[in-house]
Every structure is written in structure tokens, then in C-alpha cells.
Design an enzyme around this catalytic site. Sequence first.
Site, mmCIF file in Angstrom:
data_model
loop_
_atom_site.group_PDB
_atom_site.id
_atom_site.type_symbol
_atom_site.label_atom_id
_atom_site.label_comp_id
_atom_site.label_asym_id
_atom_site.label_seq_id
_atom_site.Cartn_x
_atom_site.Cartn_y
_atom_site.Cartn_z
ATOM 1 N N GLY A 45 0.834 -1.128 0.021
ATOM 2 C CA GLY A 45 -0.384 -0.272 0.189
ATOM 3 C C GLY A 45 0.867 1.240 -0.257
ATOM 4 O O GLY A 45 2.041 0.891 -0.706
ATOM 5 N N SER A 46 0.454 2.395 0.646
ATOM 6 C CA SER A 46 0.895 3.512 0.578
ATOM 7 C C SER A 46 2.155 3.871 1.019
ATOM 8 O O SER A 46 3.075 4.421 1.290
ATOM 9 C CB SER A 46 0.330 5.188 1.470
ATOM 10 O OG SER A 46 -0.470 4.373 0.132
ATOM 11 N N THR A 47 2.809 2.802 1.930
ATOM 12 C CA THR A 47 3.807 2.565 2.850
ATOM 13 C C THR A 47 4.887 2.349 1.731
ATOM 14 O O THR A 47 6.085 2.772 2.218
ATOM 15 C CB THR A 47 3.924 1.642 4.229
ATOM 16 O OG1 THR A 47 3.784 0.133 3.079
ATOM 17 C CG2 THR A 47 2.835 1.278 4.608
ATOM 18 N N TYR A 48 4.781 2.175 0.158
ATOM 19 C CA TYR A 48 6.005 1.779 -0.831
ATOM 20 C C TYR A 48 5.906 3.414 -1.155
ATOM 21 O O TYR A 48 7.536 3.338 -1.475
ATOM 22 C CB TYR A 48 5.110 1.296 -1.346
ATOM 23 C CG TYR A 48 5.872 -0.028 -1.868
ATOM 24 C CD1 TYR A 48 7.176 -0.729 -1.371
ATOM 25 C CD2 TYR A 48 5.444 -0.102 -3.802
ATOM 26 C CE1 TYR A 48 7.585 -1.268 -2.679
ATOM 27 C CE2 TYR A 48 6.896 -0.890 -4.756
ATOM 28 C CZ TYR A 48 7.408 -1.562 -4.598
ATOM 29 O OH TYR A 48 8.142 -1.764 -4.883
#
Lengths: 383, 635
Positions: free
Chosen positions: B336-339
Site C-alpha cells: 500500500g502507501s507505505t511503499y
Amino acid sequence: MEKSPLIKVKGLFFGIFAGLDRQLGLILLGLAAVGFFTFLSASQNTPVQIADEFRNLVLSFVMMWLVSRIPPKWLEMSAVWIYGLGVALLIAVAAFGLIKKGARRWLNAGIVIQPSEIMKIAMPLMLAWYFQKREGIQKSWDYGVAAIILAIPVFLIARQPDLGTALLVFAAGMYVIILAGLPWKWILPFVGLGVIGILLIIVFGGTICAHDVVWPFVHDYQKHRICTLLDPTSDPLGKGFHTIQSMIAIGSGGFFGKGWFQGTQAHLEFIPEKHTDFVFAVFSEEFGLLGNLVLLALFFALIKRGLAISASAPNLFTRLLGAAVTLIFFTYAFVNIGMVSGLLPVVGVPLPFISYGGTALVTLGFGAGILMSIHRHRRLVQS
Amino acid sequence: MVSFKKPDLDSFQERIHIATLFVTFCFFLLITRLVWLQLVSHGKYALLAESNRFALVPAPANRGLLIDRNGIVIGRNYSALTLDVNAEEVKGNVDQLINDLSEIIDISPRDRRNFKRSLEDSRNMGTFPLRSMLNETETARFMANRYRFPGVEIRARNFREYPYNELASHLIGYIGRVSQKDKERMQAEIEGAKADDPDALQASFLPGIQYVGKIGLEQSYETVLRGVPGYDQVEITAGGKPVRTLSSSPSVPGKNVVLSVDIKLQYLVEQLYGNFRGAFVAIDPETGDVLAFVSKPNFNPNDFVEGIDSVTWKELNDSPQKPLYNRPLKGIYPPGSTYKPFMALAALENKKRTPSQTISDPGYFDFGNHTFRDDKKGGHGIVDMQKSIVESCDTYYYMLARDMGVNMIADFMKPLGFGQITGIDLQGEARGVLPSTEWKKNTFKKPEQQKWYEGETISLGIGQGYNAFTILQLAHAMANVANNGIVMKPHLVKAIEDPFTRNRVLTTPKESYRIDLNADNIEVIKKAMLEVNNSGTSAAAFKGTGYQVGGKTGTAQVFSLNSKEYKHGATAEFLRDHALYIAFAPVEKPTIVIAMVVENAGFGAQYAAPIARKALDFYIEGKWPKEIPEWKRAP
């Protein structure tokens, strides 16, 4: 000249041994000594009393002494009665005997007795009596009568079932019949068949012992016994266990043995019945091949002496009886050592004068007494 | 009728001669047999007699302890009185025996089941515990009735114990009775071991090994923990009764294993997860020390030591919560956005973006005939790199992914550890998927499936699409960035301790390799992540920290919603989004990084970040949240 008191006492003491065969006596004493010393080691840590064994040995020699006083004539006269009593008791066993471990062998007559034991002596007595009776007028049908005399108790014992004893009684009777002159042309075919049969079993052991092969005329457990003999490892924890462990005991004894009281197989309880039927394994482990040769020499001497006594016996009855009794000793020794060393199937046969057991010792003393009596009365009884 | 010659003395004597010959022949047979046994085969039988006589009685080695980084013992041994039954003596009569025994000693159905299973496994050889931890009354009652139970005795035995029960169960693992398979494997190990290998089982006595580590650290450090079992050479009777001890070879106790894990932190995080499922990994970026390794829900490893009973096993195995599943190690999730911070760094390093370069975000991104939506209706407006991270702008990353292409992304992410085995000291690590054209070619069979479509690149930018990583990999990658490109292999164990001298030998490896990263670029990313917690998506969770912490929230779709609007409350629990969060602190010189997922919880900022906040408060400042029960050392 008046004898001194000391010589009188000496005379009295040796008097009781008068007429006894010194050679036979010494051999028997030797065997008894071996038996006693082996017993001391074999019975360690078991509740069997040393005093009992000593008493039994003494009893055996007392029996021998007593029987040696009986003139063979008396034995001859009582032969029919003893045989008849034996057969009657065997019939009684078949009718209302005690059943133990699946076999009907015992009779409760106040004390529990095993009538098949009586037959071991009664059979040669009876047959020797019969051939004595027919001496000089012997016909070929006499062997038929002898066969019937032999067959009745053997059949009764085999039915109990007690194949081991039946075979021993059968052997005892056959010795008399063969020695009485059974023609060779009748004997040899059976010997030939026997040899071929044994060879076949040895060669085809693997095949016929296969699980699904059913043998004719033979119980499953009997087949099992023979097959276990051929390959003890086939049943290492059951029947084969005894044979394997006693073979290990004998083999590990080596030439000089491990020493008295040093047998690990015996003392760590690997040998079953180590003071009775398997006592030879204990002796063998502790005294080695050297000890075995001495023991076998003693047995061989015993048999030679017994046969010699019979050969010089005055009449047919004593000759046949003496030789049969001697050959019974031989059979016991051969079958026992053969079974303990894995040469023969396991059957309950004691090693004469070595195995613990009151009944066996007394019976053996009786047999030795017969030989002594024949020797002692060799000149008194003339046919 | 044929008449025979009268049997005179001569013919009798002839027969006596023949009898003598027969007897001699038989004696000859016996002597041959005895010579065969006692001379020819003497060696063989002497050997058999010896092996008859001796038994080797195993003396199991004391298993090494499991100790956390602060000296708290989390795996230990205790000695307890046990009711032992000799299998040989009860053959076929087990139920009767147990019934009789249960009149004086409490024997649960579970004890009964376990015992019977041991019997079956062992083929009726040896001695097995029927009941352990007998108390004084039970011991006394048994001793009074002892005569009734031949083959049953009371003995002191060593047991493995995990004093904190469920705590850290997935990383500790458990031991269990040696199986036939284990035995075969160990046999092969012994045969294949080199003589100079200190870990080899060379001198060990296999039958003395009764327990082996089945999973977790108990498994991966088995050879260290186990030690070398010894044995007594005992003279025995045919019945197996020992007579005397002839010699003995003492056992060598196993070594203690010192974890890099802070078990208090582990405990706190496990408590913070409550009934949520998920994974949480905390790493000290400078050393690679794993500080916490949480998989929720967990199980009680003590249940497995003496053989788990079928009821408990079924319960654990069939549970939809999958408590036996090692989530941080094996669970793969889209990041998800942690990427996004990693994507941003990739853009800087590959010179595809500068920090100040901006895009205009209308709230969606059209590619071909497909529209990729931003989660904010109407879009984020003008977005530069820092804003793209702080506000988690999807459009920025759709475009970035398109501009970089799948292989450039993969080439940058690979050394960071995404889709790679980290080499942590646990077995069964999942590799995950770092998509690339080559990966697709190797993975699918049909040619049309093997082709990479450019449209597939777009969603990679926001950590969706084929991206599938473990939480361990995410934490590892975060640590590598926090450590300025110096890659340390993550590990749960940092030292091996000698049980007597207490000497410790560090096992932690030096750096694995360095990624050549520009320090300025890293600074940009760290600053942006710091801003995420100051004013961005997780600012609420990090209000008022006494230290500076960088982070990034993420929400991973469990399944594609086909452009339908996602309503958290209206979606079945197992289909709800996963909440993700990554963090590092303190920003100036990070001593801890975190990656975590709270399964099916919803938004990362709402469900994951608060847990990370409390974990960091404790680790950095020693603050314990009021709602969580105090840590208590096990007695």
C-alpha cells in the site's frame, strides 16, 4: 583269626557297596559332581534350594542302591503288572486327568502323578519280558505283538498330547525290539526314509516353512518347532529365543569357558530353565569346549559301561533290559544336548544326572540300579 | 510263517556293537556341533553375548535457555515428578492400568490420549510419562499403592517450559518428541557432518535425543540448544533390569541462546493488538537486531511440548484466525502507501524526479482507457515530493511509476530487500513478489500471460498490483533506508552463551552489503516521513512525542473493489482493508524501525499508527501505556 573292630566297621561300610559296579558308580559320581557344581552356579539368584538338589542326588543314589539289591528275576516277574498298571493309569488320565497348559497328562491320586513317566521304565521291562518268554520259539509275528505292546501306551501318551515323552517311550521300546533281533531288512528302509526326510527338511526348510504351507499329519505348533530349529531367528522372541540364547551361551563360552559363576548369559537370566532342561548351556558357557569334552566323555563311558554290562548279562531279559536302559540314558543326553545346542527341536528332556528335578533323578537312579543289579546278579541268574 | 534264527548271544553282541557305533556317531555329531559353536563361531557368539549384556541408557542433555536481550528467560527447563510407565509391562492392558491409577491420581483424558499415542509411536519400547507435575499428596498416595502397579514408577524429569505462554510463540516455536522422520534426518546429518564442524552431532548418542525443536528458534538453533546427550553403559538382565553401571559418558548441556528481541516490547505490542490479527516487526537498523517479532493471534507453545492433544490441535488448526500462521515471516501483503517513500527515493536516485518538481493532481489519472483514482475526491492540487508523501497522493505515484517503468522500480527495490529472502534465523520465510517483466515471464505459463502490460505498472506505484511483501521485508527495507543504505541482516538471536562460564559469543553478522544511496536523497525522504507524523496522515497518533519520528501509513486492499466505493463498516470483516504502518525513530539517528500490519482493520492511520506510537514511546522513552497491564516477570 578274629577280625579287628576297625576292619569290621570297614567291612560293614563297604559291605553295602558289595557287588556294585565300581566303574559305573564312579562315572555316575562324576556326573553327579558336575551336576551339583553347575547347579550351584545356575541356581544363583533363584529360589531353588541347594539342599533340595543335594537331597535329590542322595535320593537318586539310594534308589540306585535299593534297586541294585533286587534280583532281576523279581523285575521280570513284575514286568506285566507294572506295564498293566501303567496302561491302566494312562487310560485313567485320558478319562479324568487334570488339564494344565492345554494338555491332559496328570492324575490326581492324593498326589499328582504323571503316568507317562512310569512307561519310560515299564515299556522296556515289558518288552524284555515278552522276548524272554518267546526265547527260542520266536516267530516273526512276535514283532507284531511287540508292536502292539509298544503302540498302545505310545498312542495314549501322544494323544495327551505329549509328543516328546511319546517319542522317548517309543524309542525305549524300539531299542528292545531291535536288539531282540528285528530283521535288518525291516529296519533299513525306515532308516533310509528318515535320513531322506531329514535331508529334505534341511534343503527345503525355507520353502516348507513358509507361512501358508500346511504340513500333513502335524500340528501347527509342531511345524513351528521344527521350523524354528531350522531358523531360530524367525521367531527371536518366542520359541526361537530359547535356542538363540542357549546357542549364544555355548558359543560365547569358547574353548576354556568363562569360568565357574562367570557366565553372563546364565547370570543375567538369558537362559530359560537354566537349572533344569537348559543346564547344559550354563555348563557350556562357564566350562567351555574343554568342559564339554569331559562331560561327553563321562556320558560316553557311562553308555559303554552299560552296554558292556548288558553284553555279559546272563539271559535275554537282562541283556535287553540293560541295553535298553543304557540307550535311554544315551537318548536323554543326546536329545538334551542336541536341543540346547540347536541341533534338535526343543522338547522337554532333562540332561541325565545334571538337570535339577527330583522325579527325573529318581527315575534315572532306578535305571542305574537296574544296571547295577544286572551286574551284581550276573552269575546268579542263569537261563 | 517265516521262522527266524534263535537270537543267540553272538547276534545280540553284534547288535550291541552296532548300537555302540550309532552312539559314537551321535556323539561325533554333538562334538562337531560344539566345536562349530565354541571354536569356529566363538567370536560371533561372544559378541552377541556382550551386546545382550549391555544396554546404553541415554542421559539427555539439559537444553539451553532462551534469553531475551535484557536477560529475561523465555524458554527454560524445570524438573518435576512424573508418573512413568514402562511400556513393556503394560502391553495390551493400558486402559485397565490407567483406570486403576486414576483411582489414586488425577489423570485427564488428555493425559490418557497423549500416553497412548506415545505408546503407539514407540512400538512398546521404553518408559513414558503418564502424568507430570505430581503434587505431594499424589506422590504419597502412589507410593502407598506402589505394589499394585509393577512397571509404574515416579521419576524426576526435565521438561521444557515457556513461562510466558503465548508470548512470542511464533518466534520461540516449540520442541516436541523426536519423530521417526526427525531420527532419519539426524542420522543423515551425523553421517554427512564434517569432523571439524563444531555444530555437528558427531559424538552424540541419537537415542538420547528425545525432543527436538519443531519450529521457530527452537528449530533453527536446535543444534546449539540441544547439547550432546550422554549415556550410561549398563549391564542388564534378559528382562531389561539394570544390574550395574559399567561406564558412563556424561551429557554436555546445550548452550543458551540470547535473543536480540526485547521481550517487554514484544509483550506490549502483543497486548496493543488486542483481538486484532496482524504482524509487527521492529528492527534496530544499525545492528539488524530484531527487537519485536509479533504475529497475532498466537498460540501456547507449552501445549506442544509433550505432544499436543487432538482437540486442541484441531481447534488451532481449523480456526479462521489462523493462530499457527507466522504472519511476519510468511504472510505476504501489498505494502500500500507505505511503499511511497521507497518509490520517491527510487525516483530521486534514478533522477526521474527532483524534490521540488510538482504535478497537478485532479484526483485521478487516466492511462489508456482506464482511470486510476486518488483517494481524495477532487485531488490534492499541486503536489511536490514531500507533499506526495505527507498527504499520500496516489496520482503522483501513478505518474512516477509510469515514468520509471516496472524494471527500474524492481532494480531499485531489490537491494532494499523487497521480494527477497532476508535470511532471518527462522525457517520457512516467504519470498513474496517483486514484480518485473522477467518475474512475469518466469511465473506464468501461457505467452499472453507472460507479457507485461504497461497499465500494470501504474498501480505498483502505490504499493498495489502484483506487489506482495512480508512485513519482515518491509521492516528490513525501512531499516536499510534508515541506516543510510548499509544493509544489516535481520536476526532474532544475537549471541550464544556458555551455560557455565556465561561467556557470550556474538553471532550477529557484520553488514551484508551497502547500497550506494545519495545522503541528500535519503534526507529528503526522512524529512518527508517526519512531516507525515507532524502534519500528515498520522499526525494525530503522534501528537506530542518527545522525540522525532518518521512514518508512513498505508491501507492495502484485500481485494479489488472494481471502482465501487469502499465502505469500511459495510464490508465483511475478512474483506476489509489491512492497515499498514512503517516508522523509524529518532529521526536524527534511528535506533528502531517498525513495519506492521493490522489485518482487516481499515485505515493505517487509525488502527496501526497508534500501536506504533505506544511501542516507540516505550522503546525510546520507557513510557508504559496505562491501559496495558504491567509487565510481570514469570516466577
